[in-house]
Design an enzyme around this catalytic site. Structure first.
Site, mmCIF file in Angstrom:
data_model
loop_
_atom_site.group_PDB
_atom_site.id
_atom_site.type_symbol
_atom_site.label_atom_id
_atom_site.label_comp_id
_atom_site.label_asym_id
_atom_site.label_seq_id
_atom_site.Cartn_x
_atom_site.Cartn_y
_atom_site.Cartn_z
ATOM 1 C CG HIS A 44 -1.748 1.192 1.427
ATOM 2 N ND1 HIS A 44 -2.811 1.039 0.539
ATOM 3 C CD2 HIS A 44 -1.438 2.441 1.222
ATOM 4 C CE1 HIS A 44 -3.780 2.301 0.740
ATOM 5 N NE2 HIS A 44 -3.463 3.239 1.497
ATOM 6 C CB CYS A 45 2.383 3.265 -2.877
ATOM 7 S SG CYS A 45 2.977 4.790 -2.713
ATOM 8 N N PRO A 46 1.645 5.211 0.314
ATOM 9 C CG PRO A 46 2.830 5.678 1.751
ATOM 10 C CD PRO A 46 2.764 4.691 1.109
#
Length: 249
Positions: free
Chosen positions: A99-101
């Site tokens: 999951h990439c912020p």
């Protein structure tokens, strides 16, 4: 007098084309990076429908005797092979890498290509800015800071140093991310699978086969095009839901 005028006019023309070329190149890379970012953020990463592990749905699958399927206890969905539950998106994602912020979305089966392009173009912009800063510093030193900048020499030096450090920081980070993604694709192994040391139960697509699977076809310039396959109506069908973002494909 004529010679001096001709020399100054040539310098003005060269300066114009130098600024025009670099401005165009930098802004083209910026548009490609922004487009890749938006497509990573707005594209369904491979979200599995939540709550589909109902008795009725299980019966409709007409499973063969001995056939095993897995159910996610957190989102109550049937987990396809190589899917993992994201605690932020609160649902299972097919072939989830992480999951990439940066993009406020998971990187998974359907949007990994755009994330790779995003890191590539940000890295190229950073490298380009680093080269331009170094060239500007060299030119200013060569003319002893005479008419090379609208700022005073101390301020110009500080700005160049700041830009170089910023460009170097982003170049290093995105280059590492880009290299990691390419390595994962060529080995057909997501970051989660690598961290969990999961043994592959699937037939691996290694090297160019893995790249073609992610980028959708044989090597071509379309691999570098974040607009390839864009369908605007897909973006209009994304809406907010109580359990998180819902995607329809």
């Amino acid at each position: 007098m004529v010679a001096e005028f001709g020399s100054s006019w040539t310098a003005v023309v060269l300066s114009f084309w130098y600024s025009f070329f670099n401005g165009m190149a930098f802004n083209v890379l910026a548009v490609l990076a922004l487009s890749s970012h938006l497509r990573t953020m707005l594209t369904d990463p491979g979200a599995v429908a939540k709550g589909n592990a109902s008795k009725e749905y299980m019966e409709s699958l007409q499973l063969k005797p001995g056939e095993v399927i897995y159910k996610c206890p957190k989102c109550c969905s049937i987990k396809p092979e190589r899917s993992h539950h994201c605690s932020i998106c609160k649902r299972c994602i097919q072939k989830m890498d992480h999951h990439c912020p940066w993009v406020n979305n998971c990187v998974g089966k359907r949007n990994q290509r755009f994330f790779v392009l995003f890191t590539l173009y940000i890295g190229l912009i950073s490298l380009y800015a680093l080269c331009l800063s170094g060239l500007q510093f060299y030119m200013c030193v060569k003319v002893q800071w005479n008419e090379c900048s609208d700022f005073s020499p101390p301020v110009a030096v500080l700005l160049i140093i700041f830009l170089c450090l910023e460009a170097l920081l982003f170049l290093t980070f995105t280059a590492v991310m880009f290299g990691t993604q390419i390595h994962s694709i060529c080995n057909d192994e997501t970051e989660i699978e690598r961290l969990k040391n999961e043994k592959p139960t699937w037939e691996r697509q290694l090297h160019w086969e893995g790249m073609k699977a992610v980028f959708g076809g044989p090597p071509s310039l379309l691999w570098l095009n974040p607009y390839a396959g864009l369908q605007l109506w897909h973006l209009l069908m994304i809406h907010r839901h109580k359990g998180g973002s819902e995607f329809y494909v």
